[in-house]
Design a protein around this motif. Structure first.
Motif, PDB file in Angstrom:
ATOM      1  N   LEU A 113     -13.349  -0.990  -0.015  1.00 47.54           N
ATOM      2  CA  LEU A 113     -12.686  -0.109   0.800  1.00 47.54           C
ATOM      3  C   LEU A 113     -12.014   0.841  -0.146  1.00 47.54           C
ATOM      4  O   LEU A 113     -11.257   0.165  -1.037  1.00 47.54           O
ATOM      5  CB  LEU A 113     -11.575  -0.987   1.703  1.00 47.54           C
ATOM      6  CG  LEU A 113     -10.795  -0.160   2.832  1.00 47.54           C
ATOM      7  CD1 LEU A 113     -11.616   0.739   3.659  1.00 47.54           C
ATOM      8  CD2 LEU A 113      -9.976  -1.191   3.433  1.00 47.54           C
ATOM      9  N   VAL A 114     -12.121   2.078   0.162  1.00 47.45           N
ATOM     10  CA  VAL A 114     -11.721   2.978  -1.088  1.00 47.45           C
ATOM     11  C   VAL A 114     -10.699   3.945  -0.520  1.00 47.45           C
ATOM     12  O   VAL A 114     -10.936   4.475   0.505  1.00 47.45           O
ATOM     13  CB  VAL A 114     -12.815   3.729  -1.686  1.00 47.45           C
ATOM     14  CG1 VAL A 114     -12.444   4.529  -2.798  1.00 47.45           C
ATOM     15  CG2 VAL A 114     -13.982   2.714  -2.058  1.00 47.45           C
ATOM     16  N   GLY A 115      -9.607   3.896  -1.203  1.00 45.06           N
ATOM     17  CA  GLY A 115      -8.433   4.797  -0.796  1.00 45.06           C
ATOM     18  C   GLY A 115      -8.880   6.194  -1.545  1.00 45.06           C
ATOM     19  O   GLY A 115      -9.374   7.199  -1.091  1.00 45.06           O
ATOM     20  N   GLY A 116      -7.893   6.248  -2.525  1.00 47.68           N
ATOM     21  CA  GLY A 116      -7.877   7.834  -3.278  1.00 47.68           C
ATOM     22  C   GLY A 116      -9.340   8.263  -3.579  1.00 47.68           C
ATOM     23  O   GLY A 116      -9.296   9.461  -3.378  1.00 47.68           O
TER      24      GLY A 116
ATOM     25  N   ALA B 170      -3.097  -3.822  -6.477  1.00 47.18           N
ATOM     26  CA  ALA B 170      -4.282  -3.046  -6.823  1.00 47.18           C
ATOM     27  C   ALA B 170      -4.446  -1.839  -6.169  1.00 47.18           C
ATOM     28  O   ALA B 170      -5.156  -1.007  -6.407  1.00 47.18           O
ATOM     29  CB  ALA B 170      -5.494  -3.921  -7.099  1.00 47.18           C
ATOM     30  N   ILE B 171      -3.730  -1.506  -5.033  1.00 53.12           N
ATOM     31  CA  ILE B 171      -4.074  -0.444  -4.237  1.00 53.12           C
ATOM     32  C   ILE B 171      -3.216   0.670  -4.684  1.00 53.12           C
ATOM     33  O   ILE B 171      -1.993   0.721  -4.724  1.00 53.12           O
ATOM     34  CB  ILE B 171      -3.416  -0.927  -2.667  1.00 53.12           C
ATOM     35  CG1 ILE B 171      -4.402  -2.051  -2.059  1.00 53.12           C
ATOM     36  CG2 ILE B 171      -3.592   0.342  -1.810  1.00 53.12           C
ATOM     37  CD1 ILE B 171      -4.105  -2.278  -0.981  1.00 53.12           C
ATOM     38  N   GLY B 172      -3.836   1.915  -4.879  1.00 52.20           N
ATOM     39  CA  GLY B 172      -3.144   3.065  -5.360  1.00 52.20           C
ATOM     40  C   GLY B 172      -2.488   3.193  -6.756  1.00 52.20           C
ATOM     41  O   GLY B 172      -1.738   3.854  -6.886  1.00 52.20           O
TER      42      GLY B 172
ATOM     43  N   LYS C  28      -6.307   7.360   4.537  1.00 50.48           N
ATOM     44  CA  LYS C  28      -4.559   7.386   4.851  1.00 50.48           C
ATOM     45  C   LYS C  28      -4.182   8.596   5.517  1.00 50.48           C
ATOM     46  O   LYS C  28      -4.857   9.220   6.283  1.00 50.48           O
ATOM     47  CB  LYS C  28      -4.010   6.769   3.504  1.00 50.48           C
ATOM     48  CG  LYS C  28      -4.683   5.802   2.532  1.00 50.48           C
ATOM     49  CD  LYS C  28      -3.889   5.388   1.672  1.00 50.48           C
ATOM     50  CE  LYS C  28      -4.727   4.199   0.718  1.00 50.48           C
ATOM     51  NZ  LYS C  28      -3.846   3.560   0.051  1.00 50.48           N
TER      52      LYS C  28
ATOM     53  N   GLU D 229      -7.959  -6.738  -0.422  1.00 48.35           N
ATOM     54  CA  GLU D 229      -7.314  -5.931  -1.322  1.00 48.35           C
ATOM     55  C   GLU D 229      -5.914  -6.455  -1.758  1.00 48.35           C
ATOM     56  O   GLU D 229      -5.026  -6.501  -0.895  1.00 48.35           O
ATOM     57  CB  GLU D 229      -7.106  -4.625  -0.367  1.00 48.35           C
ATOM     58  CG  GLU D 229      -8.091  -4.037   0.407  1.00 48.35           C
ATOM     59  CD  GLU D 229      -7.845  -2.611   0.938  1.00 48.35           C
ATOM     60  OE1 GLU D 229      -8.523  -1.669   0.268  1.00 48.35           O
ATOM     61  OE2 GLU D 229      -6.846  -2.315   1.423  1.00 48.35           O
TER      62      GLU D 229
ATOM     63  N   ASN E 211     -10.873   5.008   3.006  1.00 53.34           N
ATOM     64  CA  ASN E 211      -9.841   5.105   3.816  1.00 53.34           C
ATOM     65  C   ASN E 211      -8.915   6.430   3.401  1.00 53.34           C
ATOM     66  O   ASN E 211      -8.200   6.345   2.397  1.00 53.34           O
ATOM     67  CB  ASN E 211      -8.979   3.892   3.742  1.00 53.34           C
ATOM     68  CG  ASN E 211      -7.688   3.775   4.399  1.00 53.34           C
ATOM     69  OD1 ASN E 211      -7.428   4.565   5.116  1.00 53.34           O
ATOM     70  ND2 ASN E 211      -6.747   2.890   3.970  1.00 53.34           N
TER      71      ASN E 211
ATOM     72  N   GLY F 129     -11.154  -4.077  -2.279  1.00 58.03           N
ATOM     73  CA  GLY F 129     -10.505  -2.927  -2.431  1.00 58.03           C
ATOM     74  C   GLY F 129      -9.353  -2.833  -3.104  1.00 58.03           C
ATOM     75  O   GLY F 129      -8.449  -3.763  -3.493  1.00 58.03           O
ATOM     76  N   GLY F 130      -8.957  -1.878  -4.034  1.00 58.89           N
ATOM     77  CA  GLY F 130      -7.860  -1.559  -4.876  1.00 58.89           C
ATOM     78  C   GLY F 130      -8.357  -0.739  -6.168  1.00 58.89           C
ATOM     79  O   GLY F 130      -8.906  -1.423  -7.102  1.00 58.89           O
ATOM     80  N   SER F 131      -8.289   0.273  -6.188  1.00 57.50           N
ATOM     81  CA  SER F 131      -8.383   1.139  -7.537  1.00 57.50           C
ATOM     82  C   SER F 131      -9.919   1.246  -7.490  1.00 57.50           C
ATOM     83  O   SER F 131     -10.404   1.265  -8.949  1.00 57.50           O
ATOM     84  CB  SER F 131      -7.554   0.873  -8.391  1.00 57.50           C
ATOM     85  OG  SER F 131      -6.156   0.985  -8.326  1.00 57.50           O
ATOM     86  N   VAL F 132     -10.803   1.208  -6.669  1.00 57.42           N
ATOM     87  CA  VAL F 132     -12.154   1.300  -6.826  1.00 57.42           C
ATOM     88  C   VAL F 132     -12.550   2.892  -6.775  1.00 57.42           C
ATOM     89  O   VAL F 132     -12.046   3.784  -6.428  1.00 57.42           O
ATOM     90  CB  VAL F 132     -12.977   0.766  -5.495  1.00 57.42           C
ATOM     91  CG1 VAL F 132     -14.480   0.920  -5.816  1.00 57.42           C
ATOM     92  CG2 VAL F 132     -12.838  -0.764  -5.368  1.00 57.42           C
TER      93      VAL F 132
ATOM     94  N   HIS G 146      -4.062  -3.247   7.405  1.00 58.65           N
ATOM     95  CA  HIS G 146      -4.256  -2.741   5.932  1.00 58.65           C
ATOM     96  C   HIS G 146      -2.587  -3.042   5.526  1.00 58.65           C
ATOM     97  O   HIS G 146      -1.885  -2.968   6.400  1.00 58.65           O
ATOM     98  CB  HIS G 146      -4.236  -1.053   6.037  1.00 58.65           C
ATOM     99  CG  HIS G 146      -4.528  -0.563   4.742  1.00 58.65           C
ATOM    100  ND1 HIS G 146      -3.239  -0.258   4.008  1.00 58.65           N
ATOM    101  CD2 HIS G 146      -5.580  -0.302   3.922  1.00 58.65           C
ATOM    102  CE1 HIS G 146      -3.684   0.039   2.638  1.00 58.65           C
ATOM    103  NE2 HIS G 146      -5.016   0.151   2.691  1.00 58.65           N
TER     104      HIS G 146
HETATM  105  C1  PEP Z   1      -6.829   1.362   0.236  1.00 59.08           C
HETATM  106  O1  PEP Z   1      -6.330   2.379   0.827  1.00 59.08           O
HETATM  107  O2  PEP Z   1      -7.215   0.529   0.982  1.00 59.08           O
HETATM  108  C2  PEP Z   1      -7.317   1.272  -1.128  1.00 59.08           C
HETATM  109  C3  PEP Z   1      -7.884   0.338  -1.668  1.00 59.08           C
HETATM  110  O3  PEP Z   1      -6.450   2.458  -1.923  1.00 59.08           O
HETATM  111  P1  PEP Z   1      -7.149   2.661  -3.488  1.00 59.08           P
HETATM  112  O4  PEP Z   1      -8.339   2.852  -3.420  1.00 59.08           O
HETATM  113  O5  PEP Z   1      -6.399   4.220  -3.762  1.00 59.08           O
HETATM  114  O6  PEP Z   1      -6.689   1.619  -4.215  1.00 59.08           O
END
Ligand code: PEP
Length: 252
Positions: A232-235, A170-172, A11, A166, A9, A211-214, A94
């Motif tokens: 689900l992976v953000g950064g 834990a997100i970002g 963003k 998520e 993701n 999802g959350g800082s994976v 989200h």
């Molecule tokens: C996300 O955007 O859904 C997410 C989990 O972000 P991050 O991996 O950066 O924590």
């Protein structure tokens, strides 16, 4: 059996030019990974270019949101009809959409039905805040989000949906949930709720992501839990070592 699935993701990151350069850089690496489905959920403006760049790749394309209407006087919105030629998936609900744009469970449910009507597979996100977590409300809250998001959705449609659990805290943040925490909630609040709604056979077929800082170094731990089917992976999806993350997620 469930095919594991890791979705990036992005963003609100990457210009169209940066997006194309990036996917061209990583697509061969991702194609070389077997036993794992992967996708990039990109800003709407980059969907056509990224879909073209990935047209001969096994990597799927997703949107990060869509409107709850097909067309009309909804300034600034992008409809499922518009994203469908480019997007296999769409992230719905989200926590950033819920927090900054006031999206409710009812709206997520409406969007999920509309996405399915246009053959776009929803990735429905759920998860509790830190305060809810500390108050011991996670189980009831997440289960409630799942029930509300899926209200009126048939079994046939449910089988096309991916759920992403998520925890918002834990997100970002770099604060990832432990495997036991994440897997425990995924099992008891998500999969058991799905079993209650659709029966255990169906629940066992649904892919549920964490999802959350994976990151590349912790994905294998999450994938070792029997109820976690991907992430689900953000950064970390904005960096070339996303390829390593996806490869590390493949369980033997
Ligand atoms: C996300 O955007 O859904 C997410 C989990 O972000 P991050 O991996 O950066 O924590």
């Amino acid at each position: 059996m469930r095919v594991p699935f890791i979705a990036g993701n992005w963003k609100m990151n990457m210009t169209v030019a940066e997006a194309v350069t990036f996917v061209n850089e990583v697509k061969d690496g991702l194609d070389a990974v077997s036993g794992m489905e992967s996708a990039f959920c990109v800003p709407a403006i980059a969907l056509p270019s990224v879909a073209a760049a990935l047209s001969r790749s096994s990597v799927f394309v997703g949107a990060q949101n869509m409107a709850n209407n097909e067309s009309g006087a909804y300034t600034g919105e992008i409809s499922p009809v518009m994203i469908k030629p480019f997007a296999d998936y769409v992230i719905l609900g989200h926590s950033e959409r819920r927090e900054y744009y006031g999206e409710t469970d009812a709206l997520v449910n409406e969007k999920a039905k509309l996405a399915l009507a246009h053959s776009i597979k929803p990735i429905i996100a759920c998860g509790e805040s830190l305060a809810q977590n500390q108050a011991g409300e996670t189980q009831a809250f997440v289960s409630g989000q799942i029930r509300a998001a899926l209200d009126g959705i048939s079994t046939a449609d449910m089988l096309k949906i991916v759920i992403a659990y998520e925890p918002i805290w834990a997100i970002g943040t770099g604060l990832s949930a432990t495997v036991e925490q994440a897997g425990g909630i995924i099992k008891t609040a998500v999969r058991d709720t799905l079993a209650d709604l659709y029966g255990n056979d169906v629940a066992q077929q649904i892919r549920i992501q964490y999802g959350g800082s994976v990151k590349p170094h912790n994905i294998a731990d999450y994938m070792s839990h029997p109820d976690i089917d991907g992430a689900l992976v953000g950064g970390a999806s904005l960096k070339p070592d996303f390829v390593e993350l996806v490869a590390n997620g493949v369980t033997a």
